[in-house]
Design a protein around this motif. Structure first.
Motif, PDB file in Angstrom:
ATOM      1  N   SER A 229      31.167  26.465  46.141  1.00 40.70           N
ATOM      2  CA  SER A 229      32.535  26.651  45.603  1.00 40.70           C
ATOM      3  C   SER A 229      32.032  26.801  44.374  1.00 40.70           C
ATOM      4  O   SER A 229      32.907  28.092  43.157  1.00 40.70           O
ATOM      5  CB  SER A 229      33.859  25.457  45.938  1.00 40.70           C
ATOM      6  N   PRO A 230      31.689  25.912  43.210  1.00 37.19           N
ATOM      7  CA  PRO A 230      31.212  26.165  42.181  1.00 37.19           C
ATOM      8  C   PRO A 230      30.895  27.830  41.293  1.00 37.19           C
ATOM      9  O   PRO A 230      31.483  28.015  40.525  1.00 37.19           O
ATOM     10  CB  PRO A 230      30.474  25.120  41.452  1.00 37.19           C
ATOM     11  N   ALA A 231      30.075  28.577  42.638  1.00 36.52           N
ATOM     12  CA  ALA A 231      29.703  29.869  41.957  1.00 36.52           C
ATOM     13  C   ALA A 231      31.089  30.467  42.819  1.00 36.52           C
ATOM     14  O   ALA A 231      31.426  31.558  41.342  1.00 36.52           O
ATOM     15  CB  ALA A 231      28.260  30.520  42.694  1.00 36.52           C
ATOM     16  N   SER A 232      31.961  30.360  43.476  1.00 37.06           N
ATOM     17  CA  SER A 232      32.880  31.417  42.895  1.00 37.06           C
ATOM     18  C   SER A 232      33.974  30.945  42.714  1.00 37.06           C
ATOM     19  O   SER A 232      34.353  32.194  41.673  1.00 37.06           O
ATOM     20  CB  SER A 232      33.689  30.717  44.309  1.00 37.06           C
ATOM     21  N   ALA A 233      33.612  30.255  41.770  1.00 36.45           N
ATOM     22  CA  ALA A 233      34.470  29.694  40.739  1.00 36.45           C
ATOM     23  C   ALA A 233      34.440  30.436  39.078  1.00 36.45           C
ATOM     24  O   ALA A 233      35.128  30.894  38.161  1.00 36.45           O
ATOM     25  CB  ALA A 233      34.757  28.296  40.342  1.00 36.45           C
ATOM     26  N   ALA A 234      32.824  30.453  38.666  1.00 34.00           N
ATOM     27  CA  ALA A 234      31.986  31.210  38.040  1.00 34.00           C
ATOM     28  C   ALA A 234      32.146  32.325  38.046  1.00 34.00           C
ATOM     29  O   ALA A 234      32.457  33.339  36.704  1.00 34.00           O
ATOM     30  CB  ALA A 234      31.149  30.652  37.777  1.00 34.00           C
ATOM     31  N   VAL A 235      32.205  33.489  39.351  1.00 40.48           N
ATOM     32  CA  VAL A 235      32.256  34.766  39.314  1.00 40.48           C
ATOM     33  C   VAL A 235      33.618  35.113  39.485  1.00 40.48           C
ATOM     34  O   VAL A 235      34.176  36.444  38.521  1.00 40.48           O
ATOM     35  CB  VAL A 235      31.815  34.796  40.873  1.00 40.48           C
ATOM     36  N   ARG A 236      34.240  34.076  39.043  1.00 38.24           N
ATOM     37  CA  ARG A 236      35.750  34.990  39.196  1.00 38.24           C
ATOM     38  C   ARG A 236      36.626  34.501  37.836  1.00 38.24           C
ATOM     39  O   ARG A 236      36.957  35.497  36.708  1.00 38.24           O
ATOM     40  CB  ARG A 236      36.830  33.948  39.808  1.00 38.24           C
ATOM     41  N   MET A 237      35.619  33.649  36.718  1.00 41.13           N
ATOM     42  CA  MET A 237      35.783  34.255  35.638  1.00 41.13           C
ATOM     43  C   MET A 237      35.359  35.578  35.032  1.00 41.13           C
ATOM     44  O   MET A 237      35.671  36.104  34.713  1.00 41.13           O
ATOM     45  CB  MET A 237      35.156  32.763  34.852  1.00 41.13           C
ATOM     46  N   ALA A 238      34.263  35.914  35.570  1.00 44.82           N
ATOM     47  CA  ALA A 238      33.003  36.401  34.913  1.00 44.82           C
ATOM     48  C   ALA A 238      34.213  37.407  35.622  1.00 44.82           C
ATOM     49  O   ALA A 238      33.823  38.581  34.531  1.00 44.82           O
ATOM     50  CB  ALA A 238      31.436  36.308  36.236  1.00 44.82           C
ATOM     51  N   GLU A 239      34.135  37.785  36.488  1.00 46.06           N
ATOM     52  CA  GLU A 239      35.198  39.551  37.191  1.00 46.06           C
ATOM     53  C   GLU A 239      36.225  39.402  35.517  1.00 46.06           C
ATOM     54  O   GLU A 239      36.613  40.394  35.323  1.00 46.06           O
ATOM     55  CB  GLU A 239      36.190  39.381  38.812  1.00 46.06           C
ATOM     56  N   ALA A 240      37.548  38.092  35.731  1.00 45.13           N
ATOM     57  CA  ALA A 240      38.203  38.403  35.123  1.00 45.13           C
ATOM     58  C   ALA A 240      37.844  39.284  33.117  1.00 45.13           C
ATOM     59  O   ALA A 240      38.361  39.919  32.619  1.00 45.13           O
ATOM     60  CB  ALA A 240      39.324  36.972  34.345  1.00 45.13           C
ATOM     61  N   TYR A 241      36.607  38.142  33.033  1.00 48.24           N
ATOM     62  CA  TYR A 241      36.056  38.836  31.783  1.00 48.24           C
ATOM     63  C   TYR A 241      36.020  40.701  32.297  1.00 48.24           C
ATOM     64  O   TYR A 241      35.374  41.543  31.284  1.00 48.24           O
ATOM     65  CB  TYR A 241      34.846  38.380  31.028  1.00 48.24           C
ATOM     66  N   LEU A 242      34.804  40.849  32.785  1.00 48.63           N
ATOM     67  CA  LEU A 242      34.096  42.117  32.993  1.00 48.63           C
ATOM     68  C   LEU A 242      35.003  43.012  33.048  1.00 48.63           C
ATOM     69  O   LEU A 242      34.623  44.167  33.153  1.00 48.63           O
ATOM     70  CB  LEU A 242      32.636  41.902  33.598  1.00 48.63           C
ATOM     71  N   LEU A 243      35.712  42.364  33.781  1.00 48.83           N
ATOM     72  CA  LEU A 243      37.436  43.872  34.295  1.00 48.83           C
ATOM     73  C   LEU A 243      37.939  43.669  33.491  1.00 48.83           C
ATOM     74  O   LEU A 243      39.124  44.307  34.187  1.00 48.83           O
ATOM     75  CB  LEU A 243      37.299  43.806  35.750  1.00 48.83           C
ATOM     76  N   ASP A 244      38.250  42.650  32.538  1.00 45.41           N
ATOM     77  CA  ASP A 244      39.447  42.324  31.724  1.00 45.41           C
ATOM     78  C   ASP A 244      40.826  42.976  32.146  1.00 45.41           C
ATOM     79  O   ASP A 244      41.851  43.236  31.578  1.00 45.41           O
ATOM     80  CB  ASP A 244      39.190  44.379  30.276  1.00 45.41           C
TER      81      ASP A 244
END
Ligand code: TXD
Length: 312
Positions: A229-244
């Motif tokens: 779940s921590p990995a999913s949470a951080a990747v959600r942030m990554a997506e928001a940033y990389l895909l604006d």
């Protein structure tokens, strides 16, 4: 257009899981970095060999050299030690401070234009230290805690009501400690306020489980802490940033007056987009929530003071 480069600093449980998620979601080329020789290389190769089955074309490499993260658009840091049963997150401070110093220097030198997402505990102190050492602006250093804590709150509420997690929208703010602040007043199930569906006493119990949820997993696993779940949470942030996407997500952000807080990283809702942390969203808190918010804030301040002593 060039593929984005994602550096994962720490190739342990969370690092490896994030690499897998980033590849499955085709977010960009992944560089897994760790101090342990062979660990990032082995995980990277294993993941790469799943590419023909999963159908992704991103590159995944493992390294022990900071030079290999050069030019990364995004660095996500999990380097450090994790909790064992009986330990609090704060018990990790001494060891993880030393590790984070090295990591932040490595990022500053090799990926000076990246967004840094910090996951290592104690989170609020580690993200503060990262900002200090890198000297990056506040929009480019952010901590992951609130998405995970909120996801735990949503999970328990959905289980309680026997409804889909998709119908639940619940928020946890504050520091990433046992005094985090579940925000009952802003949480809804299909638009309906929580208090109309669950008794205050039962909500108290559920919120206490949310506060202790990290420890609950540590005591079950015995050898480490939560990682899917921590990995999913951080990747959600990554997506928001990389895909604006400009998604509003609860994250540890550097506050300069918002919520009456100055010069501290604290868990609040923020807009994450192509410029990193683009905006802090201010919410109305109930009197009880304000009280908890301030208690959590004093704990974070104490943690930072303890870190300053260690570093002095
Ligand atoms: O929501 C959150 N913020 C968190 C944080 C939720 C759960 C766990 N959280 C914390 O993340 C946890 O307390 C730890 O501090 C970190 C990493 O957890 P993980 O479960 O991934 O720990 P591991 O499996 O022990 O992996 C840590 C890796 C390991 O491979 C070490 O060799 C490596 O970190 N390590 C380093 N990498 C790079 N550079 C240095 N100096 C270094 N030292 C250790």
């Amino acid at each position: 257009m060039k593929r984005r480069k994602i550096a994962l600093i720490g190739a342990g449980n969370i690092g490896g899981t994030m690499a897998h998620l980033c590849a499955l979601k085709k977010l960009g080329d992944v560089v897994l970095f760790d101090v342990v020789d062979g660990l990032p290389q082995g995980k990277a190769l294993d993941l790469l060999e799943s590419a023909p089955i999963e159908g992704f074309d991103v590159q995944i490499t493992g390294t022990n050299k900071y030079e290999d993260i050069a030019g990364a658009d995004l660095c996500i840091v999990t380097a450090g030690i994790a909790r064992k049963p009986g330990m609090s997150r704060d018990d990790l401070l001494g060891t993880n401070c030393k590790i984070m110093k090295q990591v932040a220097e490595g990022i500053k030198k090799n990926a000076p234009d990246s967004l840094v997402i910090v996951i290592t505990n104690p989170l609020d102190a580690m993200v503060t230290l990262t900002k200090r050492i890198t000297g990056f602006p506040k929009n480019r250093v952010v901590g992951q805690s609130g998405i995970l804590d909120s996801s735990r709150y949503c999970t328990f509420l959905a289980q309680e009501l026997k409804v889909s997690v998709a119908s639940v929208s619940a928020l946890v703010l504050g520091g990433h400690g046992d005094d985090m602040v579940p925000l009952r007043s802003s949480s809804r199930v299909s638009g309906v306020p929580l208090e109309k569906l669950i008794s205050p006493k039962r909500l108290d119990e559920i919120e206490e489980r949310v506060r202790q949820a990290g420890g609950e997993i540590v005591s079950l696993l015995k050898t480490g802490s939560a990682y899917y779940s921590p990995a999913s949470a951080a990747v959600r942030m990554a997506e928001a940033y990389l895909l604006d996407t400009k998604e509003i997500l609860p994250c540890a952000a550097y506050l300069e007056g918002e919520y009456g807080v100055k010069g501290v990283y604290f868990g609040v809702p923020v807009v994450i987009g192509g410029n990193g942390v683009e905006k802090v969203i201010q919410l109305e808190l109930s009197d009880q929530e304000k009280k908890c918010f301030n208690e959590s804030l004093s704990h974070v301040n104490e943690l930072i003071q303890a870190m300053d002593k260690l570093l002095a």
